[in-house]
Enzyme design. Structure first.
Site, PDB file in Angstrom:
ATOM      1  CB  SER A   9      61.916  20.145  68.998  1.00 59.22           C
ATOM      2  OG  SER A   9      60.836  20.493  68.149  1.00 59.22           O
ATOM      3  CG  HIS A  34      63.544  16.468  67.107  1.00 58.67           C
ATOM      4  ND1 HIS A  34      63.653  15.095  67.045  1.00 58.67           N
ATOM      5  CD2 HIS A  34      62.222  16.740  67.162  1.00 58.67           C
ATOM      6  CE1 HIS A  34      62.440  14.553  67.072  1.00 58.67           C
ATOM      7  NE2 HIS A  34      61.543  15.534  67.143  1.00 58.67           N
ATOM      8  CG  ASP A  36      59.031  17.935  65.883  1.00 61.34           C
ATOM      9  OD1 ASP A  36      59.085  16.701  66.012  1.00 61.34           O
ATOM     10  OD2 ASP A  36      59.428  18.733  66.751  1.00 61.34           O
ATOM     11  CG  MET A  38      53.888  17.941  62.815  1.00 70.26           C
ATOM     12  SD  MET A  38      53.163  18.819  64.203  1.00 70.26           S
ATOM     13  CE  MET A  38      54.460  18.584  65.434  1.00 70.26           C
ATOM     14  CG  HIS A  67      59.371  13.040  65.074  1.00 69.37           C
ATOM     15  ND1 HIS A  67      58.901  13.562  66.259  1.00 69.37           N
ATOM     16  CD2 HIS A  67      58.628  11.924  64.834  1.00 69.37           C
ATOM     17  CE1 HIS A  67      57.915  12.803  66.709  1.00 69.37           C
ATOM     18  NE2 HIS A  67      57.728  11.811  65.862  1.00 69.37           N
ATOM     19  CG  MET A  69      54.975  13.264  64.116  1.00 71.65           C
ATOM     20  SD  MET A  69      55.075  14.633  65.290  1.00 71.65           S
ATOM     21  CE  MET A  69      56.497  15.491  64.598  1.00 71.65           C
ATOM     22  CG  MET A 138      55.964  10.196  70.136  1.00 73.04           C
ATOM     23  SD  MET A 138      56.919  11.669  69.714  1.00 73.04           S
ATOM     24  CE  MET A 138      55.881  12.998  70.321  1.00 73.04           C
ATOM     25  CG  ASP A 176      59.753  14.492  70.538  1.00 67.54           C
ATOM     26  OD1 ASP A 176      59.669  15.603  71.091  1.00 67.54           O
ATOM     27  OD2 ASP A 176      59.524  14.311  69.321  1.00 67.54           O
TER      28      ASP A 176
HETATM   29  C1  DX5 Z   1      55.565  16.991  69.233  1.00 68.07           C
HETATM   30  C2  DX5 Z   1      56.956  17.024  68.673  1.00 68.07           C
HETATM   31  C3  DX5 Z   1      57.991  17.458  69.626  1.00 68.07           C
HETATM   32  C4  DX5 Z   1      57.807  18.846  70.188  1.00 68.07           C
HETATM   33  C5  DX5 Z   1      58.396  18.849  71.569  1.00 68.07           C
HETATM   34  O1  DX5 Z   1      54.718  16.389  68.319  1.00 68.07           O
HETATM   35  O2  DX5 Z   1      57.322  15.730  68.199  1.00 68.07           O
HETATM   36  O3  DX5 Z   1      59.313  17.295  69.074  1.00 68.07           O
HETATM   37  O4  DX5 Z   1      58.423  19.850  69.418  1.00 68.07           O
HETATM   38  O5  DX5 Z   1      58.120  20.067  72.167  1.00 68.07           O
HETATM   39  P1  DX5 Z   1      58.325  20.329  73.742  1.00 68.07           P
HETATM   40  O6  DX5 Z   1      59.767  20.039  74.042  1.00 68.07           O
HETATM   41  O7  DX5 Z   1      57.953  21.753  73.902  1.00 68.07           O
HETATM   42  O8  DX5 Z   1      57.409  19.366  74.453  1.00 68.07           O
HETATM   43 ZN    ZN Z   2      59.450  15.411  67.534  1.00 67.08          ZN
END
Ligand code: DX5
Ligand code: ZN
Length: 221
Positions: A9, A34, A36, A38, A67, A69, A138, A176
């Site tokens: 990620s 990956h 993320d 947001m 991903h 969010m 998750m 994740d």
């Molecule tokens: C959280 C993200 C994850 C995050 C994971 O909302 O979806 O992908 O980056 O980070 P680690 O591996 O540090 O838990």
């Molecule tokens: Zn993620």
């Protein structure tokens, strides 16, 4: 033995050198990148949009696992696919018409994924098994990297594995949140085949990434 794929990620990468970070984890043995996304609304954090995805697309040929969010997701699906997303994963909690969103992702030319928050039951995917190529469990509440793995989610991962096997379809089961060399074995034993890891991969300088990924892979396999 399950073939486990590792998806670093980039949330944990150095954003001042994002392209180089993506190339570095690709060289270090990553299987997917990956990303993320947001929106400060569905989750309490803001990250990146399609222009950044298009920018880092030049850094590697590895599949981008994006991903989302964000709520609503539909207005942004096309832009993320055009920017280079190979898998686009959305949350059923983010909007009322997730089946429509999954269809829109496929129509745009990407693989549809469905992500479940820790508080969302596995059964929500049951009517959608035909429409997904990836299910993301998750194991932290989404919004931030570096949080602790929520152990109670292992049972849900097992339930999702049973549902996928019963479906007869080839659906990836991705996990994740809080994935590292300590948690990876239990996660893979529960049935996962794609592991997202942010802080456990982007730790130390880039010369450490290959060993960071290898340590997770060894633990998982
Ligand atoms: C959280 C993200 C994850 C995050 C994971 O909302 O979806 O992908 O980056 O980070 P680690 O591996 O540090 O838990
Ligand atoms: Zn993620």
């Amino acid at each position: 033995m399950t073939q486990v794929r590792i998806a670093p990620s980039i949330l944990a990468a150095d954003f001042s050198r994002l392209g180089e970070e993506v190339s570095a984890v690709a060289r270090a043995g990553a299987d997917f990148i990956h990303v993320d996304v947001m929106d400060g609304h569905f989750v309490p954090n803001l990250t990146i949009g399609p222009v950044v995805v298009a920018g880092i697309r030049k850094a590697t040929d590895l599949p981008f696992d994006v991903h989302l969010m964000i709520s609503p997701a539909d207005p942004f699906v096309q832009a993320f696919v055009e920017a280079g997303a190979d898998v686009v994963t959305v949350h059923p909690e983010a909007g009322p018409h997730v089946h429509r969103t999954l269809q829109a992702i496929r129509a745009a030319g990407a693989k549809p994924g469905l992500a479940l928050n820790p508080g969302t039951p596995a059964e929500i995917v049951e009517p959608l098994m035909e429409d997904v190529d990836l299910i993301l469990a998750m194991t932290v509440n989404p919004g931030f990297g570096g949080q602790a793995f929520i152990e109670s989610q292992l049972k849900k991962i097992e339930a999702l594995r049973r549902m996928i096997d019963a479906s007869g379809r080839s659906i990836m089961l991705e996990v994740d949140g809080g994935v590292n060399a300590q948690t990876a074995k239990r996660i893979v034993d529960a049935g996962a085949d794609v592991l997202v890891a942010g802080s456990a991969v982007f730790k130390g300088d880039p010369s450490a990434y290959a060993e960071n990924i290898a340590a997770i892979r060894r633990a998982a396999e």
